[in-house]
Write a protein that holds these residues in place. Structure first.
Motif, PDB file in Angstrom:
ATOM      1  N   SER A  74      -9.810   1.450   8.360  1.00 43.19           N
ATOM      2  CA  SER A  74     -10.874   2.531   7.710  1.00 43.19           C
ATOM      3  C   SER A  74     -12.249   2.743   8.272  1.00 43.19           C
ATOM      4  CB  SER A  74     -10.687   2.578   6.191  1.00 43.19           C
ATOM      5  OG  SER A  74      -9.501   2.743   5.634  1.00 43.19           O
ATOM      6  N   TRP A  75     -12.845   3.732   7.992  1.00 45.61           N
ATOM      7  CA  TRP A  75     -14.185   3.812   8.713  1.00 45.61           C
ATOM      8  C   TRP A  75     -15.051   4.805   7.976  1.00 45.61           C
ATOM      9  CZ3 TRP A  75     -17.300   0.968  11.472  1.00 45.61           C
ATOM     10  CH2 TRP A  75     -18.442   1.816  11.873  1.00 45.61           C
ATOM     11  N   ASP A  76     -16.160   4.473   7.565  1.00 43.98           N
ATOM     12  CA  ASP A  76     -17.419   5.104   7.078  1.00 43.98           C
ATOM     13  C   ASP A  76     -18.491   5.143   7.769  1.00 43.98           C
ATOM     14  OD1 ASP A  76     -19.315   5.979   5.201  1.00 43.98           O
ATOM     15  OD2 ASP A  76     -18.240   5.184   3.377  1.00 43.98           O
TER      16      ASP A  76
ATOM     17  N   TYR B 249       5.938 -10.953  28.779  1.00 45.81           N
ATOM     18  CA  TYR B 249       5.111  -9.942  28.071  1.00 45.81           C
ATOM     19  C   TYR B 249       5.607  -9.593  26.818  1.00 45.81           C
ATOM     20  CZ  TYR B 249       3.867  -4.951  27.354  1.00 45.81           C
ATOM     21  OH  TYR B 249       3.604  -3.926  26.888  1.00 45.81           O
ATOM     22  N   SER B 250       4.707  -9.194  25.968  1.00 43.72           N
ATOM     23  CA  SER B 250       4.955  -8.815  24.619  1.00 43.72           C
ATOM     24  C   SER B 250       4.118  -7.567  24.251  1.00 43.72           C
ATOM     25  CB  SER B 250       4.891  -9.979  23.562  1.00 43.72           C
ATOM     26  OG  SER B 250       5.180  -9.438  22.187  1.00 43.72           O
ATOM     27  N   ARG B 251       4.510  -6.642  23.632  1.00 42.15           N
ATOM     28  CA  ARG B 251       3.787  -5.286  23.627  1.00 42.15           C
ATOM     29  C   ARG B 251       2.853  -5.665  22.439  1.00 42.15           C
ATOM     30  NH1 ARG B 251       7.664  -0.661  22.595  1.00 42.15           N
ATOM     31  NH2 ARG B 251       7.582  -1.358  20.456  1.00 42.15           N
ATOM     32  N   ALA B 252       1.551  -5.206  22.685  1.00 42.21           N
ATOM     33  CA  ALA B 252       0.625  -5.119  21.719  1.00 42.21           C
ATOM     34  C   ALA B 252      -0.309  -4.194  21.533  1.00 42.21           C
ATOM     35  CB  ALA B 252      -0.321  -6.442  22.128  1.00 42.21           C
ATOM     36  N   TYR B 253      -0.834  -3.667  20.612  1.00 33.86           N
ATOM     37  CA  TYR B 253      -1.674  -2.525  20.352  1.00 33.86           C
ATOM     38  C   TYR B 253      -3.196  -2.823  19.709  1.00 33.86           C
ATOM     39  CZ  TYR B 253       2.272   0.596  20.869  1.00 33.86           C
ATOM     40  OH  TYR B 253       3.512   1.230  21.451  1.00 33.86           O
ATOM     41  N   LEU B 254      -4.165  -2.298  20.119  1.00 36.29           N
ATOM     42  CA  LEU B 254      -5.260  -2.474  19.546  1.00 36.29           C
ATOM     43  C   LEU B 254      -5.239  -1.298  18.353  1.00 36.29           C
ATOM     44  CD1 LEU B 254      -7.826  -2.353  22.590  1.00 36.29           C
ATOM     45  CD2 LEU B 254      -7.399  -4.042  21.292  1.00 36.29           C
ATOM     46  N   PRO B 255      -6.166  -1.644  17.265  1.00 33.66           N
ATOM     47  CA  PRO B 255      -5.935  -1.015  16.171  1.00 33.66           C
ATOM     48  C   PRO B 255      -6.661   0.620  16.362  1.00 33.66           C
ATOM     49  CG  PRO B 255      -7.943  -2.208  16.091  1.00 33.66           C
ATOM     50  CD  PRO B 255      -7.055  -2.550  17.132  1.00 33.66           C
ATOM     51  N   VAL B 256      -6.125   1.361  15.418  1.00 35.52           N
ATOM     52  CA  VAL B 256      -6.659   2.802  15.463  1.00 35.52           C
ATOM     53  C   VAL B 256      -7.709   2.864  14.131  1.00 35.52           C
ATOM     54  CG1 VAL B 256      -4.567   3.727  16.659  1.00 35.52           C
ATOM     55  CG2 VAL B 256      -4.519   3.622  14.100  1.00 35.52           C
ATOM     56  N   ASN B 257      -8.356   4.062  14.286  1.00 34.97           N
ATOM     57  CA  ASN B 257      -9.382   4.251  13.205  1.00 34.97           C
ATOM     58  C   ASN B 257      -9.068   5.597  12.425  1.00 34.97           C
ATOM     59  OD1 ASN B 257     -11.579   2.769  12.515  1.00 34.97           O
ATOM     60  ND2 ASN B 257     -13.041   4.188  13.611  1.00 34.97           N
ATOM     61  N   ARG B 258      -9.083   5.589  11.010  1.00 34.95           N
ATOM     62  CA  ARG B 258      -9.007   6.520  10.281  1.00 34.95           C
ATOM     63  C   ARG B 258     -10.371   6.575   9.265  1.00 34.95           C
ATOM     64  NH1 ARG B 258      -4.280   9.373  10.042  1.00 34.95           N
ATOM     65  NH2 ARG B 258      -2.555   8.469  10.904  1.00 34.95           N
ATOM     66  N   LEU B 259     -10.744   7.958   9.069  1.00 33.30           N
ATOM     67  CA  LEU B 259     -11.972   7.886   8.095  1.00 33.30           C
ATOM     68  C   LEU B 259     -11.600   7.310   6.443  1.00 33.30           C
ATOM     69  CD1 LEU B 259     -13.678  11.201   8.847  1.00 33.30           C
ATOM     70  CD2 LEU B 259     -14.188   9.022   9.443  1.00 33.30           C
ATOM     71  N   GLN B 260     -12.356   6.845   5.969  1.00 34.71           N
ATOM     72  CA  GLN B 260     -12.005   6.169   4.764  1.00 34.71           C
ATOM     73  C   GLN B 260     -11.974   7.399   3.525  1.00 34.71           C
ATOM     74  OE1 GLN B 260     -15.041   3.663   2.621  1.00 34.71           O
ATOM     75  NE2 GLN B 260     -13.281   2.059   2.603  1.00 34.71           N
TER      76      GLN B 260
END
Length: 435
Positions: free
Chosen positions: A212-214, A416-427
């Protein structure tokens, strides 16, 4: 008696070219702490060149591009023809640019420079013009969920020898913030165990973590952070900060202006990179130096920024900008406008990519600073780099070529093992946001 004549020059050249032709092109994927894609070229004489092709979170896309489309084109080509091969791969494909294409080209280009320097018996930087400095000033990543944790992190980095430090903190009211080592989402490793954020901030899972982001809370908090850091460590320590593309132009202008009293070395990635013209608005309102470009792929992304002098530092890495050949062109262009290098160097750029950046950085006249996050022990065991970090400076070393060796046996122990960086949503409402 029949006179013997020396071989004709053309015959000698043809013989030399035959021995330097590429005999094999292998795409190597391993995950010693995080995922890496490496291209290994071998000449008929057995000289090996390595190139980094890692695109974080999309690694197998580059591996396929290289293995299925590029590698077959390389076998039989002259390994010395670095420029011609670059043009062949860039101009010869209808679909140009983009991170996958340019990372693949970068891997080929870097591997060819590695081969060329090994054949010359020199460290690569000697072929780029020789040393312009004793070493490359590096900055590390200090972070903390709160101010006390951040200040402890800065002290630890100073103890490690860093002489320039990036400052990132948690934001009050937000559970987790990307770029902060102690965030709740920063410690999940391959099998759900904890691991250092520096080595792998991505989660090994079927989908990205959602943070979450503000923005308003962040803008209120950031000046307080730098006020505390300057009060603790004084005015001399170079401080950097990354906004991770999260701001609008007017928000970025406000942040740059409010951070002016703290004399930042740079403020990085203040707005999404797709619309570079918005940096005019930021530049109008602040004298804080600006850095951008870690997601740029070609010289064309920079033209407007350079010619209008809207930035101060170029962030593109060798790995994602088409290799040593292409990044050298970008930085030569930047030098005309007194813009310096600040090459992207987190741990998702492999030691091959970092070594390439150091050889380039030690040679160019407009070097600025080099990002340096130390790779995990497992990563170092796979790539065996010979570069060094002493008293805040990185040195590429004196080994011929890049100074990197790839250990297949160690690499095989880290699949190899699949990995994702986080995504961002508005708080506020849960809508997707930039990061």
């Amino acid at each position: 008696m029949t006179a013997t004549h020396p071989p004709k020059r053309a015959e000698t050249e043809q013989s030399d070219i035959a021995s330097t032709r590429i005999d094999s092109a292998e795409v190597l994927v391993t995950s010693p702490g995080r995922n890496f894609v490496t291209l290994r070229l071998r000449t008929r004489d057995g000289v090996i060149g390595l190139g980094d092709a890692t695109v974080n979170g999309r690694e197998l896309a580059v591996a396929s591009y290289l293995r299925d489309y590029v590698a077959p084109l390389l076998v039989g080509r002259d390994a010395h023809a670095v420029e011609d091969t670059w043009q062949y791969l860039y101009r010869g494909a209808y679909w140009r640019r983009g991170p996958i294409t340019m990372a693949a080209i970068a891997a080929v280009d870097t591997a060819l420079w590695d081969i060329k320097a090994k054949m010359a018996g020199m460290p690569l930087y000697q072929l780029l013009g020789g040393r312009s400095r004793r070493g490359c000033l590096a900055y590390g990543h200090a972070s903390g969920n709160d101010l006390d944790e951040l200040l402890d992190s800065v002290r630890a980095h100073l103890d490690e020898g860093y002489r320039a430090i990036r400052i990132q903190t948690g934001v009050p009211g937000l559970e987790s913030v990307y770029g902060v080592a102690s965030s709740s989402n920063a410690h999940v490793g391959r099998h759900g165990t904890t691991s250092r954020y520096d080595h792998e901030p991505a989660r090994r899972s079927s989908a990205p973590v959602e943070e979450s982001w503000d923005t308003r809370a962040y803008l209120r908090h950031a000046p307080k952070v730098f006020d505390a850091v300057r009060a603790e460590f004084g005015p001399e320590l170079p401080l950097l900060h990354d906004a991770h593309h999260r701001l609008t132009p007017i928000q970025a202008a406000r942040l740059g202006k409010e951070l002016e009293p703290y004399d930042l070395f740079w403020l990085e990635d203040v707005t999404p990179a797709e619309n570079t013209s918005v940096l005019r608005r930021v530049r109008e309102h602040t004298t804080t130096p600006l850095a951008i470009g870690e997601v740029f792929n070609t010289i064309w992304d920079y033209r407007e920024l350079f010619e209008e002098q809207l930035i101060d530092y170029v962030r593109s890495p060798v790995t994602h900008a088409g290799g040593i050949t292409a990044l050298r062109r970008i930085l030569d262009y930047a030098a005309i406008y007194q813009i310096k290098s600040g090459v992207h160097g987190p741990t998702d750029v492999s030691p091959v990519g970092l070594a390439a950046a150091l050889h380039l950085g030690i040679a160019i006249p407009n070097f600025g600073i080099q990002e340096y996050m130390k790779h995990s022990t497992e990563t170092v065991e796979v790539f065996q780099p010979t570069y060094s970090f002493v008293d805040g400076l990185l040195d590429p070393g004196a080994e011929p070529g890049l100074g990197i060796s790839y250990d297949d046996d160690v690499a095989a122990a880290h699949p190899y093992s699949r990995a994702y960086l986080p995504v961002n949503r508005l708080q506020l409402d849960g809508s997707m946001h930039d990061w």
